[in-house]
Design a protein around this motif. Structure first.
Motif, PDB file in Angstrom:
ATOM      1  N   TRP A   1       0.220   6.861   5.417  1.00  8.36           N
ATOM      2  CA  TRP A   1       0.473   6.432   4.042  1.00  8.36           C
ATOM      3  C   TRP A   1      -0.129   7.358   2.984  1.00  8.36           C
ATOM      4  CZ3 TRP A   1      -1.060   0.656   5.179  1.00  8.36           C
ATOM      5  CH2 TRP A   1      -0.046   0.069   5.934  1.00  8.36           C
TER       6      TRP A   1
ATOM      7  N   HIS B   1      -6.151   1.707   0.217  1.00  8.89           N
ATOM      8  CA  HIS B   1      -6.258   2.368   1.525  1.00  8.89           C
ATOM      9  C   HIS B   1      -7.618   2.069   2.163  1.00  8.89           C
ATOM     10  CE1 HIS B   1      -2.604   4.954   1.193  1.00  8.89           C
ATOM     11  NE2 HIS B   1      -2.806   4.719  -0.096  1.00  8.89           N
TER      12      HIS B   1
ATOM     13  N   TYR C   1      -7.496  -1.524   3.398  1.00  8.77           N
ATOM     14  CA  TYR C   1      -6.700  -1.676   4.614  1.00  8.77           C
ATOM     15  C   TYR C   1      -7.418  -1.066   5.815  1.00  8.77           C
ATOM     16  CZ  TYR C   1      -2.662  -2.344   7.575  1.00  8.77           C
ATOM     17  OH  TYR C   1      -1.837  -2.795   8.575  1.00  8.77           O
TER      18      TYR C   1
ATOM     19  N   THR D   1       1.473   3.585  -3.385  1.00  4.56           N
ATOM     20  CA  THR D   1       1.071   4.985  -3.216  1.00  4.56           C
ATOM     21  C   THR D   1       2.240   5.917  -3.528  1.00  4.56           C
ATOM     22  OG1 THR D   1      -0.518   4.338  -1.509  1.00  4.56           O
ATOM     23  CG2 THR D   1       0.120   6.665  -1.600  1.00  4.56           C
TER      24      THR D   1
ATOM     25  N   LEU E   1      -2.080   3.427   9.081  1.00  2.00           N
ATOM     26  CA  LEU E   1      -2.687   3.763   7.801  1.00  2.00           C
ATOM     27  C   LEU E   1      -2.641   5.255   7.527  1.00  2.00           C
ATOM     28  CD1 LEU E   1      -4.382   2.965   5.296  1.00  2.00           C
ATOM     29  CD2 LEU E   1      -6.420   3.122   6.756  1.00  2.00           C
TER      30      LEU E   1
ATOM     31  N   VAL F   1       0.830  -1.208   0.000  1.00  2.00           N
ATOM     32  CA  VAL F   1       0.000   0.000   0.000  1.00  2.00           C
ATOM     33  C   VAL F   1       0.865   1.259   0.000  1.00  2.00           C
ATOM     34  CG1 VAL F   1      -1.782   1.311   1.185  1.00  2.00           C
ATOM     35  CG2 VAL F   1      -1.966  -1.186   1.047  1.00  2.00           C
TER      36      VAL F   1
ATOM     37  N   GLY G   1      -3.039   8.339   2.135  1.00  2.52           N
ATOM     38  CA  GLY G   1      -4.179   7.857   1.365  1.00  2.52           C
ATOM     39  C   GLY G   1      -5.112   8.965   0.917  1.00  2.52           C
TER      40      GLY G   1
END
Length: 403
Positions: A264, A279, A282, A202, A261, A198, A266
């Motif tokens: 990251w 995303h 997850y 990304t 998370l 992920v 997203g």
């Protein structure tokens, strides 16, 4: 053969057997549709399948150990050659593994007519064979860091065996140790492998766009701590599923993975659903942990089954669909972007997850919400088969024999 492409060109059989993702992703998509198409009338009592499992246990087993085992096989048989630098499994060897998986589905579906031991042996044959193949490749390629993936596969296979044992001894396997251990293995696969891909995918997409802040690189201290905390919480939940200690541990794990998370980037991926969906998928990992924690600490909030479906249909269902679409596009030479049809299958599956959880929150509306969940699931995976099936069944022009 000196390269994967040359090996694929040399194969004169079906294109379906040129790479691990092809037969297993297609099989997983078709099976996901069939499971739900059978389950909806089974739920209403309009259909009976000749399985020795009770209907709920059959449904749970075939999603977790039937569907997910195919996706895992397709992913590992495609990823491990990249990890080890060795050639992929191609041709009839690959076809043999796929045939073992199909045999397992048939054996479980007709298990009322077969001895329990025979059913278990046939169903476990593919994951056991896959484990030996992956172990051989990791050892031959000296790719020791991915032994953790082999360990998770072993735990998943052991959970399947335990599920069969519980069903054969008359236990309600849908709420047994085997199901919980298998679900733990699946969630940990998403947390470990998803925790790599992920942020990496990304980052690649944002760099290509020249877009500002990049995600935190994977496997920093927070990531490792969150993974250890999740593993501990999940193991406690396997043994003590209704104890407050499991609820408190899952609460902490859910918070840790929500923080993971959030690092990251997203929120920057909206323009490309192929990245954004990773995303969203997850996010169901911490959401599932928090939901099960809430149900454990305050029972009957929305039902244990609904809470577990946030992991099963949300985290596992959506993440596997996201990975299958991306891998198929990438390995068949297509642009890495989600078209309107692909966006549609993602949305259909999200609707299915929300409807299934809603059925637990509002029991009086459960009948029509279960129907919406089933239709959303069938639409999502049926759409995957229709859109991606042709790509899985044929080779790109530059991989065809003679090109």
């Amino acid at each position: 053969m000196s390269s994967t492409a040359e090996q694929m060109r040399a194969w004169r059989g079906p294109a379906l057997l040129t790479f691990g993702f092809r037969p297993f992703f297609l099989g997983a998509g078709v099976w996901a549709v069939l499971i739900m198409a059978l389950w909806v009338p089974m739920l209403s009592g309009a259909l009976t399948v000749p399985t020795a499992f009770d209907p709920v246990s059959w449904h749970a087993h075939e999603f977790l150990f039937g569907y997910l085992s195919a996706v895992v096989a397709g992913f590992l048989l495609t990823a491990v050659p990249n990890w080890t630098g060795r050639l992929p499994i191609v041709g009839w060897s690959l076809g043999g593994l796929a045939a073992l998986w199909v045999a397992g589905r048939v054996a479980v579906g007709l298990s009322l007519l077969l001895p329990p031991l025979v059913v278990a042996v046939v169903d476990l044959a593919m994951p056991v064979a896959l484990g030996f193949v992956i172990a051989r490749e990791i050892v031959a390629g000296k790719n020791w860091k991915n032994l953790i993936v082999l360990g998770m596969l072993a735990a998943f296979t052991l959970a399947n065996a335990l599920f069969h044992w519980e069903a054969a001894t008359g236990s309600y396997a849908a709420q047994g140790y085997g199901l919980r251990l298998g679900l733990v293995a699946g969630v940990m696969m998403i947390a470990v492998i998803g925790g790599r891909i992920v942020p990496s995918f990304t980052r690649n997409w944002l760099v290509k766009r020249g877009d500002g802040q990049l995600p935190t690189p994977p496997m920093q201290k927070l990531d490792k701590g969150a993974l250890l905390l999740l593993l501990a919480a999940l193991l406690i939940w396997v043994v003590l599923p209704v104890h407050w200690v499991a609820g408190f541990a899952l609460l902490l794990a859910g918070i840790a993975h929500a923080l993971r998370l959030a690092r990251w980037a997203g929120y920057r991926t909206g323009p490309e659903p192929l990245v954004a969906v990773l995303h969203v998928a997850y996010a169901f990992v911490p959401l599932g942990a928090l939901a099960i924690a809430a149900e454990t600490l305050r029972p009957d909030l929305f039902g244990a089954a609904a809470a577990q479906h946030i992991w099963m249909a949300g985290a596992i269902g959506l993440m596997t669909l996201a990975v299958m679409t991306r891998a198929t596009l990438g390995h068949t030479g297509q642009p890495l972007t989600a078209g309107i049809g692909t966006v549609g299958v993602y949305l259909a599956l999200i609707v299915a997850v929300l409807a299934r959880v809603g059925a637990g929150v509002w029991p009086s509306e459960a009948d029509w919400l279960h129907l919406i969940a089933g239709l959303g699931w069938i639409t999502g995976f049926g759409g995957f088969v229709m859109i991606y099936g042709p790509l899985l069944l044929r080779l790109p022009p530059d991989k065809r024999p003679g090109d």
